[in-house]
Scaffold this active site. Structure first.
Site, PDB file in Angstrom:
ATOM      1  N   CYS A   7    -114.758 -37.258  13.429  1.00  0.00           N
ATOM      2  CA  CYS A   7    -113.844 -38.370  11.964  1.00  0.00           C
ATOM      3  C   CYS A   7    -112.644 -38.767  13.341  1.00  0.00           C
ATOM      4  O   CYS A   7    -112.126 -40.199  12.474  1.00  0.00           O
ATOM      5  CB  CYS A   7    -113.032 -36.876  11.539  1.00  0.00           C
ATOM      6  SG  CYS A   7    -112.021 -36.277  13.229  1.00  0.00           S
ATOM      7  N   CYS A  50    -115.718 -28.910  17.595  1.00  0.00           N
ATOM      8  CA  CYS A  50    -114.576 -29.112  16.861  1.00  0.00           C
ATOM      9  C   CYS A  50    -113.338 -29.838  17.702  1.00  0.00           C
ATOM     10  O   CYS A  50    -112.750 -28.579  17.947  1.00  0.00           O
ATOM     11  CB  CYS A  50    -114.508 -28.735  15.831  1.00  0.00           C
ATOM     12  SG  CYS A  50    -113.106 -29.465  14.888  1.00  0.00           S
ATOM     13  N   ASP A  61     -99.534 -32.659  15.394  1.00  0.00           N
ATOM     14  CA  ASP A  61    -100.452 -32.252  16.262  1.00  0.00           C
ATOM     15  C   ASP A  61    -101.672 -34.016  15.912  1.00  0.00           C
ATOM     16  O   ASP A  61    -102.597 -34.407  16.371  1.00  0.00           O
ATOM     17  CB  ASP A  61    -101.591 -31.687  16.032  1.00  0.00           C
ATOM     18  CG  ASP A  61    -100.802 -31.635  14.538  1.00  0.00           C
ATOM     19  OD1 ASP A  61    -101.222 -31.057  13.773  1.00  0.00           O
ATOM     20  OD2 ASP A  61    -100.224 -29.987  14.291  1.00  0.00           O
ATOM     21  N   CYS A  81    -112.396 -21.131   7.661  1.00  0.00           N
ATOM     22  CA  CYS A  81    -112.511 -19.494   7.980  1.00  0.00           C
ATOM     23  C   CYS A  81    -112.460 -19.258   9.150  1.00  0.00           C
ATOM     24  O   CYS A  81    -112.310 -19.679  10.367  1.00  0.00           O
ATOM     25  CB  CYS A  81    -113.525 -18.953   6.841  1.00  0.00           C
ATOM     26  SG  CYS A  81    -113.967 -19.508   5.573  1.00  0.00           S
TER      27      CYS A  81
HETATM   28  S1  SF4 Z   1    -115.266 -34.069  12.359  1.00  0.00           S
HETATM   29 FE1  SF4 Z   1    -113.637 -33.881  13.361  1.00  0.00          FE
HETATM   30  S2  SF4 Z   1    -112.416 -32.068  12.233  1.00  0.00           S
HETATM   31 FE2  SF4 Z   1    -114.309 -32.402  11.990  1.00  0.00          FE
HETATM   32  S3  SF4 Z   1    -115.526 -31.222  13.111  1.00  0.00           S
HETATM   33 FE3  SF4 Z   1    -116.293 -33.023  14.138  1.00  0.00          FE
HETATM   34  S4  SF4 Z   1    -113.899 -33.423  15.298  1.00  0.00           S
HETATM   35 FE4  SF4 Z   1    -113.834 -31.562  14.291  1.00  0.00          FE
END
Ligand code: SF4
Length: 499
Positions: A459, A256, A369, A9
């Site tokens: 991730c 992030c 990306d 969001c």
């Molecule tokens: S897991 Fe990956 S996409 Fe999710 S907040 Fe962490 S870096 Fe960002």
């Protein structure tokens, strides 16, 4: 450009201490951030009473003749806005409408409104707790959960600081919130890891103060950018300035990393750096990290538009030419994820036009990306080959994604991620490219200007910054590897017995 991944969001809020109508600022602040959520949008204003507008799809253009109608509908000197892509709650149209933000919660005589960006990980436990205070609570989205939690705490503890502190301590996840208190004060806060962006600024006369997910929301209003809210910090907008209150000592900062590669607008600033400059650096890094690929290539292409800056950086650091023969159809805004998989191919055609004669017989570097599910990339590679490309080397700015996200990015299971079990050579084979080459994690970090331990790479590395997310990820991985069928959004099902 991997359009099958949705983002969470975007928020914007503002208060005018001269008590002039605020809606136009919030409208433009949200228009600048529509890239953060396409499914629904909403506004909520306050003039002693709360007024709301909720709708699906993109924020509409307002025609000259309709302006007064909007101002009448959303009167007042404080307002908050939201654009949403759902990563919590149900997905049917009715649920999407019910989950549209901002949310307004009533508890007794108290009314509280918030706009939220992020995702709650311990949803089930929080829902259970809240049902005691709100027996009729039918969970629609995380924003509602947070707003109800704040309302309960406000009734009990009577001050916003304590209520927000409870949220920070008890709700796990990415939480960037801006809201309006029952007595008409504007506030904003972030979770203790600072996973998502949220900044503050004001107009040149310092009469209007605002909060925005990204700095572009401030820029479009010609506001002065002031600060990024710190993890665990509550900020109040007051007549005399912003009041900062570090409610919970920030634990490990975990911003992030994917915001830099994909989500944020290139002209936004994250950590004091323009995102497009960081992406250019990604491109230079890729050139340095893969000299043999550069040597083998005739041309650089990019998948517009999130990869364009990296392609420019790659061109800058090599002798190769960045040929801009992939062009986006500007007014096609549907994202691939809202379509059935069989429709994805034609969606790519509708979204991107590839100018064919430039590709004939060429060895291409295609900059992108990220690769999430790989379906979009596969279609693009297929198309380039059909148009005569001899070789297709993919250079990817975001390191290999091998696990889900629990913090607001639409990557919910291991099985859906092409990188969860495959090495780059196998990914190349699966999508029909000659090679797939990811930027190194260290190169990525260096380009951002942040420290490695200030960024979330959950991730990518499988190391998540919050405990329940880590537990869920470990449990999901074990089950996935032993062949169990995965359910999406595991954080919304009962996971109490997970070990
Ligand atoms: S897991 Fe990956 S996409 Fe999710 S907040 Fe962490 S870096 Fe960002």
């Amino acid at each position: 450009m991997e359009n099958s991944v949705g983002m969470d969001c975007g928020v914007f809020s503002a208060i005018d201490f001269k008590r002039k109508p605020i809606f136009p600022y919030v409208y433009w602040g949200m228009r600048a951030q529509n890239h953060r959520g396409h499914q629904s949008h909403g506004f909520l204003s306050f003039d002693g009473r709360f007024h709301t507008h909720h709708s699906l799809d993109l924020i509409p253009k307002i025609k000259k003749n309709d302006i007064q109608q909007w101002l009448d509908h959303l009167p007042g000197y404080i307002a908050i806005g939201n654009v949403r892509y759902t990563t919590s709650g149900k997905l049917d149209e009715k649920a999407l409408i019910r989950g549209t933000q901002p949310v307004l919660v009533k508890k007794g005589k108290l009314k509280l409104a918030i706009s939220f960006n992020g995702n709650v990980v311990n949803t089930v436990q929080q829902k259970k707790e809240l049902c005691k205070a709100f027996p009729d609570f039918s969970y629609e989205c995380d924003a509602e959960l947070i707003c109800r939690k704040l309302a309960v705490e406000l009734v009990e503890k009577r001050d916003l600081q304590s209520a927000v502190k409870s949220c920070m301590n008890e709700i796990e996840g990415a939480i960037s919130v801006t809201g309006i208190t029952p007595d008409g004060n504007l506030f904003a806060f972030k979770d203790i890891h600072g996973l998502r962006p949220l900044c503050g600024g004001c107009d040149h006369d310092r009469n209007v103060r605002a909060f925005s997910s990204e700095t572009v929301g401030l820029d479009i209003n010609d506001f002065v950018r002031d600060f990024e809210i710190r993890p665990g910090e509550l900020v109040m907008a007051t007549k005399d300035g912003f009041e900062h209150d570090q409610l919970v000592a920030a634990r490990k900062k975990a911003f992030c990393a994917f915001e830099f590669a994909y989500f944020a607008r290139p002209d936004s600033k994250l950590n004091g750096k323009h995102v497009y400059e960081v992406r250019e650096e990604f491109g230079r890094n890729l050139g340095n990290e893969y000299p043999d690929i550069v040597k083998d290539a005739d041309l650089i292409l990019s998948l517009p538009e999130t990869s364009d800056d990296a392609a420019f950086g790659l061109q800058d650091g090599t002798e190769l030419r960045w040929e801009r023969c992939t062009r986006r159809h500007r007014y096609v805004t549907e994202r691939a994820f809202i379509l059935l998989s069989r429709e994805r191919y034609s969606t790519i055609n509708r979204k991107i036009n590839i100018i064919d004669h430039k590709l004939e017989g060429k060895n291409l570097i295609v900059v992108d990306d990220s690769i999430v599910r790989g379906d979009t990339t596969k279609v693009v590679v297929e198309k380039m080959r059909r148009l005569g490309a001899k070789k297709v080397h993919l250079l990817i700015t975001f390191p290999r994604i091998l696990g889900p996200c629990f913090y607001g990015v639409d990557m919910a299971t291991y099985g859906e991620l092409i990188g969860s079990t495959r090495e780059p050579e196998e990914i190349a084979q699966a999508i029909g490219a000659d090679t797939v080459n990811y930027q190194s994690l260290d190169g990525f970090v260096k380009a951002t200007g942040m420290k490695k331990d200030e960024l979330c790479f959950g991730c990518v590395t499988g190391q998540y910054p919050t405990p329940m997310a880590q537990r869920l990820a470990n449990w999901m991985r074990r089950r996935f590897e032993s062949g169990h069928k995965e359910t999406g959004r595991i954080y919304e099902v009962n996971v109490e017995n997970i070990t």
